[in-house]
Design an enzyme around this catalytic site. Structure first.
Site, PDB file in Angstrom:
ATOM      1  N   THR A  19     -92.446  12.069 -15.094  1.00  0.00           N
ATOM      2  CA  THR A  19     -91.166  12.103 -14.485  1.00  0.00           C
ATOM      3  C   THR A  19     -90.052  12.863 -15.456  1.00  0.00           C
ATOM      4  OG1 THR A  19     -92.018  10.537 -13.173  1.00  0.00           O
ATOM      5  CG2 THR A  19     -89.855  11.931 -12.496  1.00  0.00           C
ATOM      6  N   ASP A  84     -98.957  13.526 -16.416  1.00  0.00           N
ATOM      7  CA  ASP A  84     -98.505  11.964 -15.708  1.00  0.00           C
ATOM      8  C   ASP A  84     -98.989  10.250 -15.926  1.00  0.00           C
ATOM      9  OD1 ASP A  84     -98.813  10.167 -13.248  1.00  0.00           O
ATOM     10  OD2 ASP A  84     -98.061  11.760 -12.051  1.00  0.00           O
ATOM     11  N   SER A  85     -98.773   9.472 -15.422  1.00  0.00           N
ATOM     12  CA  SER A  85     -99.111   8.187 -16.675  1.00  0.00           C
ATOM     13  C   SER A  85    -100.502   7.747 -15.700  1.00  0.00           C
ATOM     14  CB  SER A  85     -97.648   7.411 -17.435  1.00  0.00           C
ATOM     15  OG  SER A  85     -97.224   6.620 -16.039  1.00  0.00           O
ATOM     16  N   SER A  86    -100.345   8.017 -14.426  1.00  0.00           N
ATOM     17  CA  SER A  86    -101.439   7.395 -13.647  1.00  0.00           C
ATOM     18  C   SER A  86    -102.442   8.038 -14.132  1.00  0.00           C
ATOM     19  CB  SER A  86    -101.130   7.873 -12.289  1.00  0.00           C
ATOM     20  OG  SER A  86     -99.968   7.455 -11.443  1.00  0.00           O
ATOM     21  N   THR A 116     -93.278   5.821 -15.592  1.00  0.00           N
ATOM     22  CA  THR A 116     -93.317   4.809 -15.614  1.00  0.00           C
ATOM     23  C   THR A 116     -94.817   3.262 -14.381  1.00  0.00           C
ATOM     24  OG1 THR A 116     -92.112   5.313 -12.904  1.00  0.00           O
ATOM     25  CG2 THR A 116     -91.057   5.103 -15.100  1.00  0.00           C
ATOM     26  N   ASP A 117     -95.440   4.804 -14.031  1.00  0.00           N
ATOM     27  CA  ASP A 117     -96.492   4.472 -13.448  1.00  0.00           C
ATOM     28  C   ASP A 117     -97.098   3.392 -14.160  1.00  0.00           C
ATOM     29  OD1 ASP A 117     -95.911   6.081 -11.513  1.00  0.00           O
ATOM     30  OD2 ASP A 117     -97.213   6.980 -11.166  1.00  0.00           O
TER      31      ASP A 117
HETATM   32  N1  ASP Z   1     -96.258   9.331 -11.752  1.00  0.00           N
HETATM   33  C1  ASP Z   1     -94.733   9.048 -12.540  1.00  0.00           C
HETATM   34  C2  ASP Z   1     -95.409   9.097 -13.942  1.00  0.00           C
HETATM   35  O1  ASP Z   1     -96.083   7.357 -14.179  1.00  0.00           O
HETATM   36  C3  ASP Z   1     -94.357   8.342 -12.746  1.00  0.00           C
HETATM   37  C4  ASP Z   1     -92.437   8.014 -13.204  1.00  0.00           C
HETATM   38  O2  ASP Z   1     -92.809   8.989 -14.094  1.00  0.00           O
HETATM   39  O3  ASP Z   1     -91.758   7.518 -13.408  1.00  0.00           O
HETATM   40  O4  ASP Z   1     -96.050   9.498 -14.922  1.00  0.00           O
END
Ligand code: ASP
Length: 533
Positions: A19, A84-86, A116-117
């Site tokens: 993000t 996107d880390s997911s 952060t995911d």
């Molecule tokens: N969906 C985002 C990710 O993990 C969430 C984030 O970065 O806070 O890439």
């Protein structure tokens, strides 16, 4: 006077996505390119004047001076593609580790900018991949894009750069959520083919356990309840045991944020008995990364792998100390007293004193929940069913104290579950008075019954509890097998009293019993469920 040259800290900021650098596209956030260009426009991330004076290349930025004698320079390396880390998996984290390895000599430290995911998974994976690391790696990310009017990303990234810049000579991986203490000699990176090992939350209660545990599955991290407990259903344990025997490596991690996997409860021990490795206080993310790492090591036997999993490799777990592994009396003041007394034995007088004291000591240990002390007393030859001066046995004391582990241990040793003390009270009644539902369940399962004397005036007692909205008290009696419909001295039942007092939760509970909604109270072996005489 001429200033001494400023020591430079050169960092690599590896931007993988997340993000922090996202932009909105058709109403949704997608990974965005050009993070370095954005940072260049933010004075907190770039001292334009100093950069110009130094003639820095396009991808390299310099922080404003953080301390009088230090400058942090950082080069932003944007991954291709951004994620996107997911969407990231162990393969991407291996690539991150390889990038760090490639640039290891050029930089003093590294900041990995990540979504952060799955950041906790990434930090765990990097802890295992970057073996013998001597430089700092910090992971950071944000919940709000860094170019927004307000963004947590600005503080997070600045903090990460400063931390990596300042502690450039120390060795640790950190991010919010995971830390490790790797040491790395360059070239020590050993990325392995990611084996198949998923995370299985036990609460998911899979109906097709058998299919799930089949090859190509090589390892499994099981997220269990509390201190590593799971259902003791024989068919589930059979499947787990069979899978463990086939060579599937299963690690038991608690889903609780704090605490460790123990074998305190029968349910936990059942899991351990099924050939499962205890993950102690490891997070599930760390366990998953460690399992992948351990399974990826060539030439190890199944036992070697399990042994490696049980060891603390990167600061990911707190193994029990030697003292914790051994039953010890030294852990409590009480235990030290017993140890001292036992040390006195030898003379006839001392042995006589010890014999006289043993039942009281055993009761005190049982009441304190000191299982180890009881085990030592038993090993010294103490009879754990002897009564103390009040006629109470250790089982009475453990039931009074709500000590389920001790109750379980004593019952296993075959002590009398229905022993009465001088006042005619049983361990079951003492557990009811203390509202120790778990202990009541254990005692009932072992055949404990309330006596006629104990049930005397029960109706009045139930009405008193209902008037005080003491649902736990009522539940305890119910769990002990008492009939909650009994009426008190004036002919009213607990339900009448609760209704009159407007104690709605108690009313609902009592009504659910009346219509049989609440599950049956467990019946004891060998005595009727209600109105035992
Ligand atoms: N969906 C985002 C990710 O993990 C969430 C984030 O970065 O806070 O890439």
């Amino acid at each position: 006077m001429a200033r001494a040259a400023e020591p430079e800290r050169r960092l690599l900021a590896l931007y993988t996505g997340g993000t922090i650098g996202m932009r909105s596209e058709r109403g949704v956030l997608v990974p965005g390119r050009g993070l370095a260009a954005i940072l260049r426009t933010l004075p907190m991330f770039h001292d334009e004047e100093h950069a110009w004076a130094c003639g820095l290349p396009e991808d390299t930025l310099v922080l404003p001076r953080s301390s009088p004698d230090q400058r942090v320079f950082y080069t932003v390396l944007e991954c291709q593609p951004l994620f996107d880390s997911s969407d990231m998996t162990i393969s991407e984290w291996v690539q991150v580790a390889q990038t760090i390895e490639r640039h290891y000599e050029q930089y003093h430290g590294f900041v990995v900018i990540h979504g952060t995911d799955t950041m906790a998974f990434a930090a765990s994976a990097l802890s295992f991949l970057l073996e013998n690391l001597q430089k700092t790696v910090v992971l950071t990310g944000a919940q709000v894009p860094i170019h927004a009017l307000w963004s947590d990303g600005r503080e997070n990234l600045l903090g990460a750069l400063l931390m990596a810049g300042q502690s450039a000579c120390s060795s640790r991986i950190s991010c919010f959520g995971a830390t490790g203490r790797p040491k790395w000699t360059p070239g020590g990176l050993r990325p392995s083919a990611p084996p198949t090992c998923p995370l299985w939350p036990l609460w998911a209660q899979m109906s097709s356990v058998r299919a799930f545990l089949q090859p190509p599955m090589k390892g499994l991290v099981m997220e269990t309840f509390g201190s590593g407990n799971g259902p003791t259903k024989p068919d589930l344990l059979r499947e787990l045991r069979a899978a463990a025997e086939r060579g599937l490596v299963i690690v038991n991690c608690t889903h609780c944020l704090q605490g460790t996997v123990t074998s305190d409860y029968a349910t936990g021990m059942a899991m351990a008995g099924a050939g499962i490795v205890s993950g102690l206080d490891m997070t599930s993310e760390a366990a998953l990364a460690k399992l992948s790492y351990v399974l990826g090591q060539p030439g190890l036997s199944l036992d070697d792998r399990k042994e490696l999993l049980a060891k603390d490799l990167r600061g990911e777990m707190t193994p029990p100390t030697a003292d914790e592994r051994r039953p010890s009396l030294l852990g409590s003041t009480w235990g030290r007293g017993v140890a001292w007394l036992l040390g006195l034995s030898g003379s006839q007088e001392a042995d006589a004193v010890l014999d006289a004291l043993m039942p009281s000591l055993a009761c005190a240990a049982a009441h304190a929940g000191d299982l180890e002390a009881l085990q030592v007393l038993a090993a010294q030859g103490s009879d754990l069913s002897l009564e103390d001066f009040r006629g109470q046995t250790p089982l009475h004391a453990a039931a009074r104290g709500g000590r389920a582990r001790v109750v379980g241990m004593l019952l296993q040793r075959g002590v009398d579950v229905n022993a009465r003390d001088e006042d005619g009270l049983s361990p079951l009644l003492l557990a009811v008075r203390g509202r120790h539902l778990g202990v009541i369940g254990l005692l009932r399962a072992a055949g404990a019954c309330l006596s006629a004397q104990e049930l005397e005036d029960l109706g009045t007692e139930l009405c008193r509890l209902a008037a005080r909205a003491d649902g736990d008290g009522l539940r305890a009696w119910w769990q002990a097998g008492a009939d909650l419909q009994r009426s008190g001295y004036d002919g009213r039942s607990a339900l009448h009293v609760a209704e009159a007092a407007g104690n709605l939760e108690v009313v609902a509970f009592l009504q659910s019993l009346a219509v049989g909604v609440t599950a049956e109270a467990p019946g004891p072996r060998g005595c009727p469920v209600t109105d035992q005489t």
